[in-house]
Design a protein around this motif. Structure first.
Motif, PDB file in Angstrom:
ATOM      1  N   THR A   1       0.812  -1.216   0.000  1.00 48.23           N
ATOM      2  CA  THR A   1       0.000   0.000   0.000  1.00 48.23           C
ATOM      3  C   THR A   1       0.845   1.266   0.000  1.00 48.23           C
ATOM      4  OG1 THR A   1      -0.133   0.125   2.415  1.00 48.23           O
ATOM      5  CG2 THR A   1      -1.834  -1.181   1.268  1.00 48.23           C
ATOM      6  N   SER A   2       2.164   1.122   0.058  1.00 49.62           N
ATOM      7  CA  SER A   2       3.011   2.308   0.146  1.00 49.62           C
ATOM      8  C   SER A   2       3.871   2.472  -1.104  1.00 49.62           C
ATOM      9  CB  SER A   2       3.905   2.240   1.384  1.00 49.62           C
ATOM     10  OG  SER A   2       4.776   1.141   1.293  1.00 49.62           O
TER      11      SER A   2
ATOM     12  N   ASP B   1       2.125  11.732   1.677  1.00 44.78           N
ATOM     13  CA  ASP B   1       1.613  11.780   3.048  1.00 44.78           C
ATOM     14  C   ASP B   1       2.644  12.390   3.988  1.00 44.78           C
ATOM     15  OD1 ASP B   1      -0.902  10.570   2.547  1.00 44.78           O
ATOM     16  OD2 ASP B   1       0.043   8.599   2.541  1.00 44.78           O
TER      17      ASP B   1
ATOM     18  N   SER C   1       7.623   3.567   9.842  1.00 42.18           N
ATOM     19  CA  SER C   1       6.524   2.731  10.306  1.00 42.18           C
ATOM     20  C   SER C   1       5.574   3.526  11.211  1.00 42.18           C
ATOM     21  CB  SER C   1       7.078   1.520  11.046  1.00 42.18           C
ATOM     22  OG  SER C   1       6.052   0.652  11.418  1.00 42.18           O
TER      23      SER C   1
ATOM     24  N   ARG D   1       2.797   5.672   9.653  1.00 42.04           N
ATOM     25  CA  ARG D   1       1.557   5.013   9.231  1.00 42.04           C
ATOM     26  C   ARG D   1       0.455   5.136  10.277  1.00 42.04           C
ATOM     27  NH1 ARG D   1       4.424  -0.410   6.896  1.00 42.04           N
ATOM     28  NH2 ARG D   1       4.935   0.451   4.854  1.00 42.04           N
ATOM     29  N   HIS D   2       0.833   5.419  11.512  1.00 42.35           N
ATOM     30  CA  HIS D   2      -0.132   5.459  12.609  1.00 42.35           C
ATOM     31  C   HIS D   2      -0.387   6.869  13.128  1.00 42.35           C
ATOM     32  CE1 HIS D   2       0.192   1.141  12.498  1.00 42.35           C
ATOM     33  NE2 HIS D   2       1.491   1.261  12.581  1.00 42.35           N
TER      34      HIS D   2
END
Length: 171
Positions: free
Chosen positions: A26-27, A74, A132, A135-136
């Motif tokens: 997805t990235s 993003d 990582s 992503r959150h």
């Protein structure tokens, strides 16, 4: 997104390795910018062709095209090995783009907890962990914080602050 001149001290190899460690379907990692050193540019091209999920635009990004890269991303990742100032970070903030960068140089003061992520280069795997973590992150909140910070750097604001300081010194 990594956007800017492609130079060895900017840690692109570190970024490629970190991205490889956390990559999923997805990235996408986008690297865009001109390589001042053609041989280094070829090294980056070879490194990118050996990776999945990475796109490279090795060349000048015209001023009117910068917005396309910034709006497609993003986060902006600036894995510099050394830095004194960073126009790329300010540019990212001006597009409301959170920044991931090492805890070195100007990044220590530029990147607060809300408008990005700083990582410790002495820790193995820290860049991958920061990618990582991104992503959150609440991206809407991080984007608002980045844009709000950029607005504090507006020349009208800075000029007014300087004028106030000079007036206070004269008084």
């Amino acid at each position: 997104l990594f956007l800017g001149q492609v130079r060895q001290y900017k840690g692109i190899e570190d970024l490629l390795d970190a991205y490889e460690a956390i990559r999923d379907d997805t990235s996408l990692l986008l690297i865009a910018g001109r390589a001042r050193d053609e041989s280094y540019g070829r090294e980056v091209e070879v490194a990118v062709t050996q990776r999945q999920g990475v796109r490279l635009h090795l060349g000048v990004v015209a001023d009117d095209e910068v917005q396309y890269y910034m709006r497609a991303a993003d986060v902006c990742v600036l894995p510099y090995r050394q830095v004194t100032t960073s126009g790329a970070a300010i540019l990212a903030f001006s597009f409301g783009l959170p920044v991931i960068a090492p805890r070195v140089g100007c990044f220590v003061d530029l990147i607060g907890d809300e408008q990005g992520i700083v990582y410790d280069t002495a820790m193995p795997g820290a860049l991958a962990e920061a990618l990582s973590m991104a992503r959150h992150v609440d991206l809407n909140k991080a984007r608002q914080a980045a844009l709000a910070y950029a607005q504090t750097l507006d020349w009208a604001v800075i000029g007014s602050q300087h004028a106030s300081l000079y007036h206070s010194l004269v008084s």
